[in-house]
Design an enzyme around this catalytic site. Structure first.
Site, mmCIF file in Angstrom:
data_model
loop_
_atom_site.group_PDB
_atom_site.id
_atom_site.type_symbol
_atom_site.label_atom_id
_atom_site.label_comp_id
_atom_site.label_asym_id
_atom_site.label_seq_id
_atom_site.Cartn_x
_atom_site.Cartn_y
_atom_site.Cartn_z
ATOM 1 N N LYS A 111 -21.858 7.923 -7.454
ATOM 2 C CA LYS A 111 -20.680 7.737 -6.602
ATOM 3 C C LYS A 111 -19.743 8.944 -6.602
ATOM 4 O O LYS A 111 -18.945 9.103 -5.687
ATOM 5 C CB LYS A 111 -19.925 6.449 -6.986
ATOM 6 C CG LYS A 111 -20.715 5.196 -6.613
ATOM 7 C CD LYS A 111 -19.872 3.939 -6.584
ATOM 8 C CE LYS A 111 -20.696 2.784 -6.020
ATOM 9 N NZ LYS A 111 -20.000 1.533 -5.916
ATOM 10 N N LYS A 192 -31.021 2.263 -2.534
ATOM 11 C CA LYS A 192 -30.703 0.837 -2.427
ATOM 12 C C LYS A 192 -29.834 0.567 -1.204
ATOM 13 O O LYS A 192 -29.068 1.456 -0.770
ATOM 14 C CB LYS A 192 -30.047 0.329 -3.710
ATOM 15 C CG LYS A 192 -28.597 0.667 -3.859
ATOM 16 C CD LYS A 192 -27.924 -0.200 -4.913
ATOM 17 C CE LYS A 192 -26.432 0.045 -4.868
ATOM 18 N NZ LYS A 192 -25.605 -1.096 -4.947
ATOM 19 N N LYS A 195 -23.243 -1.007 0.706
ATOM 20 C CA LYS A 195 -22.101 -1.193 1.619
ATOM 21 C C LYS A 195 -21.595 0.145 2.097
ATOM 22 O O LYS A 195 -21.164 0.298 3.232
ATOM 23 C CB LYS A 195 -20.950 -1.907 0.909
ATOM 24 C CG LYS A 195 -21.219 -3.333 0.512
ATOM 25 C CD LYS A 195 -19.878 -3.989 0.205
ATOM 26 C CE LYS A 195 -19.989 -5.051 -0.857
ATOM 27 N NZ LYS A 195 -19.865 -4.525 -2.231
HETATM 28 N N1 AQP Z 1 -29.244 -3.387 -2.645
HETATM 29 C C1 AQP Z 1 -29.004 -4.362 -3.476
HETATM 30 N N2 AQP Z 1 -29.985 -5.236 -3.821
HETATM 31 C C2 AQP Z 1 -29.735 -6.260 -4.684
HETATM 32 N N3 AQP Z 1 -28.522 -6.489 -5.230
HETATM 33 C C3 AQP Z 1 -27.519 -5.659 -4.912
HETATM 34 N N4 AQP Z 1 -26.216 -5.601 -5.261
HETATM 35 C C4 AQP Z 1 -25.633 -4.558 -4.654
HETATM 36 N N5 AQP Z 1 -26.515 -3.912 -3.890
HETATM 37 C C5 AQP Z 1 -27.703 -4.554 -4.026
HETATM 38 C C6 AQP Z 1 -25.586 -6.560 -6.152
HETATM 39 O O1 AQP Z 1 -24.525 -7.179 -5.429
HETATM 40 C C7 AQP Z 1 -23.483 -7.525 -6.337
HETATM 41 C C8 AQP Z 1 -22.171 -7.048 -5.798
HETATM 42 O O2 AQP Z 1 -22.180 -5.644 -5.667
HETATM 43 P P1 AQP Z 1 -20.813 -4.857 -5.641
HETATM 44 O O3 AQP Z 1 -19.954 -5.388 -4.589
HETATM 45 O O4 AQP Z 1 -20.256 -4.830 -7.006
HETATM 46 O O5 AQP Z 1 -21.174 -3.411 -5.212
HETATM 47 P P2 AQP Z 1 -22.273 -2.403 -5.625
HETATM 48 O O6 AQP Z 1 -23.168 -2.901 -6.702
HETATM 49 O O7 AQP Z 1 -21.625 -1.085 -5.878
HETATM 50 O O8 AQP Z 1 -23.160 -2.391 -4.333
HETATM 51 P P3 AQP Z 1 -22.924 -2.052 -2.827
HETATM 52 O O9 AQP Z 1 -22.951 -3.302 -2.056
HETATM 53 O O10 AQP Z 1 -23.924 -1.058 -2.489
HETATM 54 O O11 AQP Z 1 -21.488 -1.428 -2.645
HETATM 55 P P4 AQP Z 1 -21.012 0.076 -2.608
HETATM 56 O O12 AQP Z 1 -21.749 0.778 -1.510
HETATM 57 O O13 AQP Z 1 -19.553 -0.054 -2.341
HETATM 58 O O14 AQP Z 1 -21.345 0.652 -3.935
HETATM 59 C C9 AQP Z 1 -23.848 -6.896 -7.686
HETATM 60 O O15 AQP Z 1 -24.383 -7.899 -8.529
HETATM 61 C C10 AQP Z 1 -24.896 -5.894 -7.330
HETATM 62 O O16 AQP Z 1 -25.803 -5.680 -8.394
#
Ligand code: AQP
Length: 327
Positions: A111, A192, A195
């Site tokens: 990040k 992966k 968001k």
């Molecule tokens: N691609 C994924 N596949 C399976 N699980 C996923 N999680 C995130 N991406 C995937 C799981 O969703 C939960 C919430 O995630 P988060 O909101 O804490 O954000 P994150 O893990 O940083 O993932 P994002 O959605 O990709 O957000 P950004 O882009 O903002 O970093 C967690 O349990 C995570 O493991």
């Protein structure tokens, strides 16, 4: 009753990776365990957020939690920023964590890559996450695979604290699904689904329209063959689509392979559109009703009261152990 804690950041629209890897699984625990599900808005500000969007995304996420089937009479739903114990324990744990272990966090490296200025919050994010979990005597944490390293750090912090000050924290276990723990980006199966990826066809959001879902799936990367076969190493794009099909329809990977033998990617993708649209349709219609009902704010308020009550008890225990004067 065993206790479950997990959270999602209101950073943007929730995608099917978040749903399959985490939120869908939350519902499975609500009848047998004492569940706390949080909207981790304090985490989201580790990267810049537009205040208006953050506000809307937070309420939207709460409505989505309910729309996927979380029942506020069974689980505690709350906003992290409404419960000050999270920030307070995070500080206490930061003073019991080491820069060496934070330097090893791969999510921080990913990040912060290419950014000119990085907040101290992004660096200490995993300690806030440890505080979130440890504040509730949590036994299980259902998360996607990307959070595995953070959960390991949380366990290390808890074990170290218990050794130094005597038994204080319950050491939590991560619950990572066998399939769908890492849904990959639709345009690049080596990354992966995320968001923060701004390319709209890299992901499917829970509130996407059927036509957007169709476009994203039809555009998704596969390979130069035409065989539907689960082989993550050699066919990562197809395998990712198969996992989405499997987790949303319940059809096994073997049955998917047999069903599409000789039919090619076009037929498979067309049916996958149907699978995704029918899985999301009931969530979307419930979501609209919940938002209109005005129920969300009330649920979050009550949730925060319960979360404060439980987490205060644990925070006070920690403060006493550290040696702070308590009145
Ligand atoms: N691609 C994924 N596949 C399976 N699980 C996923 N999680 C995130 N991406 C995937 C799981 O969703 C939960 C919430 O995630 P988060 O909101 O804490 O954000 P994150 O893990 O940083 O993932 P994002 O959605 O990709 O957000 P950004 O882009 O903002 O970093 C967690 O349990 C995570 O493991």
């Amino acid at each position: 009753m065993k206790r479950v804690f997990s959270g999602v950041q209101p950073t943007s629209q929730v995608h099917i990776g978040n749903y399959i890897g985490a939120i869908k699984r939350f519902v499975e625990f609500q009848n047998d365990m004492d569940c706390f599900f949080c909207i981790v808005d304090l985490h989201s500000i580790t990267l810049p957020q537009d205040p208006k969007k953050l506000y809307e995304n937070s309420l939207q996420l709460a409505a989505l939690y309910m729309a996927v089937g979380l029942d506020p009479s069974k689980v505690t739903l709350f906003l992290q920023s409404q419960v000050p114990t999270h920030s307070e324990l995070a500080w206490l744990l930061q003073c019991n964590s080491y820069t060496g272990e934070l330097n090893r966090m791969t999510q921080f490296k990913e990040k912060s890559q290419g950014k000119e200025s990085i907040t101290a919050g992004l660096y200490t994010y995993p300690v806030l996450m440890a505080a979130d979990v440890l504040l509730y005597d949590t036994n299980y944490v259902p998360v996607g695979n990307d959070q595995k390293q953070h959960l390991e750090l949380c366990r290390d912090i808890a074990i170290r604290f218990n050794k130094k000050y005597g038994e204080t924290f319950v050491v939590p276990e991560p619950l990572i699904g066998k399939f769908g723990a890492r849904i990959m980006s639709l345009d690049d199966a080596s990354k992966k689904m995320s968001k923060s990826n701004e390319y709209e066809h890299s992901k499917i959001n829970l509130l996407d329209t059927p036509s957007k879902i169709k476009k994203s799936i039809m555009k998704s990367v596969t390979d130069s063959e035409s065989e539907i076969r689960f082989d993550v190493e050699n066919k990562p794009g197809v395998s990712n689509l198969m996992v989405i099909y499997n987790t949303l329809s319940g059809m096994s990977l073997d049955d998917i392979e047999s069903k599409y033998k000789g039919l090619g990617y076009g037929a498979f993708k067309k049916d996958l559109v149907e699978v995704v649209v029918s899985a999301l349709e009931p969530i979307q219609s419930k979501y609209e009703k919940i938002l209109k009902s005005g129920e969300v704010e009330k649920v979050l308020k009550e949730g925060a009261e319960k979360a404060k009550e439980v987490s205060n008890g644990i925070l006070n225990k920690v403060k006493k152990k550290i040696g702070f004067v308590m009145f």
